[in-house]
Design an enzyme around this catalytic site. Structure first.
Site, PDB file in Angstrom:
ATOM      1  N   MET A  23       1.065  -1.545  -0.065  1.00 51.38           N
ATOM      2  CA  MET A  23       0.074   0.233   0.349  1.00 51.38           C
ATOM      3  C   MET A  23       0.673   0.925   0.240  1.00 51.38           C
ATOM      4  SD  MET A  23      -3.475  -0.685  -0.575  1.00 51.38           S
ATOM      5  CE  MET A  23      -3.955   0.591   0.823  1.00 51.38           C
ATOM      6  N   LYS A  73      15.002  -6.866   4.424  1.00 50.44           N
ATOM      7  CA  LYS A  73      15.350  -5.715   5.233  1.00 50.44           C
ATOM      8  C   LYS A  73      16.757  -5.720   5.929  1.00 50.44           C
ATOM      9  CE  LYS A  73      10.937  -4.369   6.405  1.00 50.44           C
ATOM     10  NZ  LYS A  73       9.522  -4.560   7.502  1.00 50.44           N
ATOM     11  N   ASP A 110      10.405   1.304  11.193  1.00 46.69           N
ATOM     12  CA  ASP A 110      10.176  -0.011  11.597  1.00 46.69           C
ATOM     13  C   ASP A 110       9.442   0.151  12.891  1.00 46.69           C
ATOM     14  OD1 ASP A 110       8.601  -1.426   9.062  1.00 46.69           O
ATOM     15  OD2 ASP A 110      10.384  -2.574   9.400  1.00 46.69           O
ATOM     16  N   GLY A 136       7.998 -14.977  15.417  1.00 51.31           N
ATOM     17  CA  GLY A 136       9.495 -15.105  13.503  1.00 51.31           C
ATOM     18  C   GLY A 136       9.701 -13.805  13.412  1.00 51.31           C
ATOM     19  N   ARG A 165      17.361 -19.634  14.137  1.00 57.75           N
ATOM     20  CA  ARG A 165      17.087 -18.570  13.587  1.00 57.75           C
ATOM     21  C   ARG A 165      17.021 -16.994  14.285  1.00 57.75           C
ATOM     22  NH1 ARG A 165      15.345 -15.915   8.860  1.00 57.75           N
ATOM     23  NH2 ARG A 165      15.749 -13.756   8.525  1.00 57.75           N
ATOM     24  N   TYR A 227      -1.464  -6.709   7.068  1.00 54.85           N
ATOM     25  CA  TYR A 227      -1.772  -5.538   6.902  1.00 54.85           C
ATOM     26  C   TYR A 227      -3.023  -5.829   6.092  1.00 54.85           C
ATOM     27  CZ  TYR A 227       1.099  -3.082   3.434  1.00 54.85           C
ATOM     28  OH  TYR A 227       1.685  -3.200   2.771  1.00 54.85           O
TER      29      TYR A 227
END
Length: 285
Positions: A23, A73, A110, A136, A165, A227
């Site tokens: 978006m 990122k 962020d 995550g 991770r 989102y």
């Protein structure tokens, strides 16, 4: 009056793979039009193995700035010449700024976007009062951990299907951050003040992370960085349990403000309700 773009336009954009769901072009171009800027904001989707080549090709300032999203990122920070303290702490960047001298600067908006979204949609929430659970361990999670630590979160559990991770992430932040596997959730959730989905699970309407949100305290806040859709399956489960929720669109809007300022040199017009615009495009209003 229509928005006119000339050969001298300031160009910004967003880079991800995939990128069609983003978006960000809608948001930034609405602000550009409202300000009457000679500018544009466009999406880019380089091949996953060509990200560094793509960024190097932008050196010199043909593009003033670039938002970076999944899965680039962490690589965005690595390709930059300089970085903000927050980006270095996060180990990830969601904003690259290109200088005319060829240098690339990395930043991370962020975390501030996350905290701003919580302040808007869960007013009065105290991040220092209870542990945080983040689902995550990618670049989005790194940005969240950095911002929450700076805001005073007492302890953060990073939960990932691949525990190694999560351990890699936790090791970079110190003793207030612990790595856990998904089997630890039943023990973690009853103490959590804030639970965040920082994975892409739920994007496009699929199932979110398998966390039993009814185990959380009734005062807990549940957030989803996804989102699209606005009310993800993860957030619907949180609402069904009576928990306050924060959606990923608000985080996107909050992090977009400093991004716009960095690329275009001015604050976005408050006269443009970009949330309503985004909700229309999402089919929510």
């Amino acid at each position: 009056m229509s928005h006119v773009i000339t050969g001298g336009a300031i160009v910004g954009g967003v880079c991800g793979q995939p990128i069609t769901h983003s978006m960000s072009p809608v948001i930034h171009n609405a602000w550009i039009a409202a300000a009457g800027l000679d500018a544009a904001y466009v999406p880019f989707a380089p091949a996953a193995d060509q990200f560094e080549t793509f960024v190097d090709g932008l050196r010199g300032g043909a593009v003033r700035g670039l938002n970076v999203t999944i899965p680039f990122k962490e690589r965005a920070l690595a390709v930059a010449d300089t970085a903000s303290d927050l980006a270095r702490m996060a180990g990830a960047a969601n904003l690259l700024l290109f200088s005319e001298d060829g240098r690339v600067h990395a930043d991370n908006t962020d975390g501030p976007g996350l905290l701003g979204a919580i302040a808007i949609q869960a007013p009065g929430f105290d991040v220092t009062a209870a542990p945080v659970v983040i689902l995550g361990a990618g670049g989005a999670a790194r940005g969240a951990v950095a911002a929450l630590l700076l805001a005073g979160a007492p302890r953060i559990a990073v939960v990932n299907r691949t525990v190694a991770r999560a351990e890699e992430l936790a090791d970079t932040f110190g003793e207030r951050v612990v790595a856990k596997g998904e089997d630890a959730l039943p023990a973690l959730l009853p103490e959590a003040g804030l639970v965040i989905n920082a994975t892409s699970l739920g994007l496009g309407g699929g199932s979110g992370p398998a966390a039993d949100l009814t185990l959380t305290p009734k005062t807990a806040v549940v957030m989803d960085m996804v989102y699209k859709p606005l009310r993800t399956e993860f957030l619907r489960r949180a609402e069904a349990a009576g928990r306050r929720t924060v959606d990923g669109l608000e985080m996107l809007l909050r992090q977009a403000i400093p991004t716009f300022e960095a690329i275009y040199g001015q604050a976005p017009s408050p006269a443009v309700d970009v949330r309503v615009l985004a909700l229309k495009l999402l089919g929510e209003v």
